[in-house]
Design an enzyme around this catalytic site. Structure first.
Site, mmCIF file in Angstrom:
data_model
loop_
_atom_site.group_PDB
_atom_site.id
_atom_site.type_symbol
_atom_site.label_atom_id
_atom_site.label_comp_id
_atom_site.label_asym_id
_atom_site.label_seq_id
_atom_site.Cartn_x
_atom_site.Cartn_y
_atom_site.Cartn_z
ATOM 1 N N ASP A 1 -11.526 3.024 3.964
ATOM 2 C CA ASP A 1 -11.841 1.590 3.929
ATOM 3 C C ASP A 1 -13.348 1.360 3.847
ATOM 4 O O ASP A 1 -13.786 0.254 3.525
ATOM 5 C CB ASP A 1 -11.351 0.928 5.235
ATOM 6 N N LYS B 1 0.840 -1.206 0.000
ATOM 7 C CA LYS B 1 0.000 0.000 0.000
ATOM 8 C C LYS B 1 0.874 1.255 0.000
ATOM 9 O O LYS B 1 0.605 2.219 -0.713
ATOM 10 C CB LYS B 1 -0.954 -0.029 1.212
ATOM 11 N N GLN C 1 -4.986 -1.651 9.369
ATOM 12 C CA GLN C 1 -4.917 -2.974 8.728
ATOM 13 C C GLN C 1 -5.563 -4.037 9.628
ATOM 14 O O GLN C 1 -5.264 -4.128 10.824
ATOM 15 C CB GLN C 1 -3.447 -3.324 8.438
HETATM 16 N N1 GUN Z 1 -7.300 -6.746 5.679
HETATM 17 C C1 GUN Z 1 -7.645 -7.408 4.550
HETATM 18 N N2 GUN Z 1 -8.242 -6.601 3.663
HETATM 19 C C2 GUN Z 1 -8.298 -5.376 4.240
HETATM 20 C C3 GUN Z 1 -8.810 -4.126 3.806
HETATM 21 O O1 GUN Z 1 -9.370 -3.951 2.711
HETATM 22 N N3 GUN Z 1 -8.669 -3.103 4.705
HETATM 23 C C4 GUN Z 1 -8.090 -3.260 5.924
HETATM 24 N N4 GUN Z 1 -8.017 -2.209 6.725
HETATM 25 N N5 GUN Z 1 -7.614 -4.422 6.347
HETATM 26 C C5 GUN Z 1 -7.708 -5.473 5.510
#
Ligand code: GUN
Length: 283
Positions: free
Chosen positions: A121, A54, A98
């Protein structure tokens, strides 16, 4: 039949080019650089890899980004304090914590501390509610990417039967709402579903989000289905999806590879959402 490949990497690159143009425009017209803060707690190896990806994606498109890597000894109050600081930081337009968080953290509570306007998100209850009502909101990245991939087939989604295997808050549930918005008839299957194979066989659009490597075999899939595989598990050092690709590829009309399908789209949708947040906060 041999399925056409839905190349998430290539589609992502096209979207990323548009994002880069928008970043240049925002900087020129508004002196704003979109900023994303990613927070990770603990030492889950896969999550650390995703966070690094990311960060890298942000750099590529010219975003400002910060990663906060917290140890598993971090308390929930310390995490909430950090979120409060990021909520008030003008350089940060989007905040992502995350998931999964280590045991003992209340993920819903944490997500509800992020300002809805920075919740790129789409996990805050306000954004979830807006999505459910069909209002403009931040939409979770993986399901947003899934719908984009289905659209890229050029097939009309209206009236098609979409079957989603998996009911997580991150993928399955929001994917159901988004596909419903596109006028699909939606079935959500899960670990307690009876006659799972019968449901799967009815899918014109099959979304696999189970988290069990190669759970869905070729013989379970309807001839001509669009197969979207959101699974990513490491098996003997190799990334494997929820669908047996070699078998499914012979039955489906379209299929996403793993890696290179849903994964790159998730990151690109995160960039899109962060750009949207930056625009909303300056315009
Ligand atoms: N863990 C797996 N996919 C995601 C996501 O799209 N966002 C976040 N914050 N954590 C994740």
């Amino acid at each position: 039949m041999s399925a056409k490949i839905l190349d998430g990497k290539k589609i992502s690159q096209e979207i990323v080019e548009n994002i880069m143009n928008e970043v240049t425009r925002l900087e020129k017209n508004h002196k704003i650089i979109p900023g994303l803060a990613v927070v990770i707690v603990g030492d889950d190896e896969a999550s650390h890899v995703y966070v690094s990806m990311k960060e890298k994606a942000c750099k590529k498109v010219g975003f400002y980004s910060e990663a906060h890597r917290l140890t598993k000894e971090t308390t929930q109050d310390e995490l909430l304090d950090l979120i409060n600081q990021l909520n008030h930081n003008d350089k940060i337009h989007g905040i992502l914590v995350q998931l999964p968080l280590p045991e003992g953290f209340d993920e819903n509570l944490i997500n509800s501390h992020i300002l809805p306007s920075k919740d790129i998100d789409g996990f805050h209850a306000i954004n979830t509610g807006k999505m459910l009502l069909g209002e403009d909101s931040f939409v979770p990245c993986t399901p947003k990417g899934i719908v984009e991939l289905v659209k890229r087939t050029g097939e009309d989604i209206t009236g098609k039967h979409a079957v989603i295997v998996g009911r997580s808050n991150i993928v399955g549930k929001p994917a159901a709402i988004l596909l419903l918005k596109e006028n699909a008839t939606v079935t959500v299957c899960h670990s307690k579903t009876k006659d799972l194979q019968n449901h799967i066989k009815m899918a014109d659009i099959l979304v696999a989000a189970v988290g069990v490597p190669e759970f869905i075999k070729g013989e379970m899939i309807k001839e001509g289905a669009i197969v979207i595989d959101a699974g990513t598990r490491k098996v003997e050092g190799k990334l494997v999806g929820d669908v047996n690709y070699e078998e499914a590829e012979r039955v489906a009309s379209w299929i996403t590879p793993v890696p290179g399908g849903v994964g790159p789209m998730t990151i690109t949708m995160l960039l899109e959402n962060t750009l949207k947040a930056a625009k909303m906060q300056c315009e």
